[in-house]
Design an enzyme around this catalytic site. Structure first.
Site, short mmCIF file in Angstrom:
data_model
loop_
_atom_site.label_atom_id
_atom_site.label_comp_id
_atom_site.label_asym_id
_atom_site.label_seq_id
_atom_site.Cartn_x
_atom_site.Cartn_y
_atom_site.Cartn_z
N ASP A 8 7.99 121.69 -47.44
CA ASP A 8 9.36 121.20 -47.26
C ASP A 8 9.60 120.75 -45.83
OD1 ASP A 8 9.79 121.89 -49.88
OD2 ASP A 8 11.15 123.55 -49.46
N ASP A 9 10.68 119.96 -45.66
CA ASP A 9 11.29 119.65 -44.35
C ASP A 9 10.67 118.47 -43.61
OD1 ASP A 9 12.84 121.81 -44.95
OD2 ASP A 9 12.22 123.05 -43.26
N HIS A 127 17.62 121.66 -50.24
CA HIS A 127 17.23 122.43 -49.07
C HIS A 127 18.23 123.55 -48.76
CE1 HIS A 127 15.99 123.27 -44.91
NE2 HIS A 127 17.22 123.01 -44.50
#
Length: 251
Positions: A8-9, A127
């Site tokens: 992620d991210d 998220h």
């Protein structure tokens, strides 16, 4: 036995972008989630665009500025027109996320994703915010645009796709855990699941992350683990196949 290793991210900062690139290029990551609203989103995509990776939208409503007009999404932003942080949203006694406002921002981020990458995301999720209204908005937009919605905390989703999230790990007082021990402890679950899913946050540290994220030391640690020979040998030893969400999109 199959496993999805999701990072992620992408786009949260340049340092994280470089770490994710390494975790894909030298490591075992099979899916990467891009945060379209972040200033470093295009930089992150440019790093990984030529790699064979399943690229999804890591929709973000709790960090930085929205893509849509802040005046049209008052339930999501503060007086400065920036998103409320996840810690504040998740600790509210009531779910204050407005579904229609959230859909407006999610769609704006989807259009930004397409603008950056030239294609729709290969999976679609959110998220750091644990709001039922947020999840419903994500699900609504995914259905509207025929996107693969990734919601591993939902038991119905798990049953539909036969994908199970592994147990959550506990962080110590430094915000770290032992990934080698964690994988050894999760082997029985991996062996009984048709497909397992593990979410990571690999990256290198920079000033933006040190200032804005509670995940700091864990990022380079996970990057090193995902690139380790130990992990490659361990997966091979136990005959675990790495797959991604493209294997499930048409099911």
């Amino acid at each position: 036995m199959k496993i999805i290793l999701r990072a992620d991210d992408l786009g949260i900062s340049e340092g994280v972008n470089y770490g994710i690139f390494k975790a894909v290029y030298d490591g075992m990551v099979s899916c990467v989630g891009l945060m379209p609203n972040m200033e470093s989103a295009r930089h992150g995509y440019d790093l990984i665009k030529d790699l064979d990776i399943c690229l999804g939208q890591h929709t973000n409503i709790c960090l930085g500025k929205p893509v849509s007009d802040p005046l049209k999404i008052p339930s999501l932003v503060n007086e400065n027109g920036e998103f409320y942080i996840s810690r504040e949203i998740n600790h509210r006694q009531q779910d204050t996320v407005d579904i229609l406002e959230c859909e407006l921002e999610i769609e704006a981020q989807l259009q930004r994703f397409i603008e950056i990458t030239g294609k729709k995301p290969e999976y679609f999720e959110g998220h750091a915010v644990f709001s039922k209204n947020y999840f419903q908005a994500l699900k609504n937009v995914a259905k509207r645009y025929h996107l693969f919605y990734d919601h591993p905390m939902d038991e119905n989703w798990q049953k539909q796709y036969h994908i199970q999230s592994l147990d959550y790990f506990s962080l110590d007082d430094r915000g770290l855990y032992d990934p080698y021990q964690y994988f050894e402890s999760q082997l029985p679950n991996i062996q009984k699941n048709e497909c397992s899913l593990v979410v990571f946050h690999p990256g290198f540290l920079d000033q933006y992350i040190l200032k804005h994220s509670s995940y700091t030391l864990i990022r380079p640690m996970e990057c090193a683990f995902l690139c380790s020979q130990w992990l490659k040998d361990w997966l091979l030893k136990h005959h675990i196949e790495i797959v991604d969400f493209r294997n499930y999109q048409k099911e």
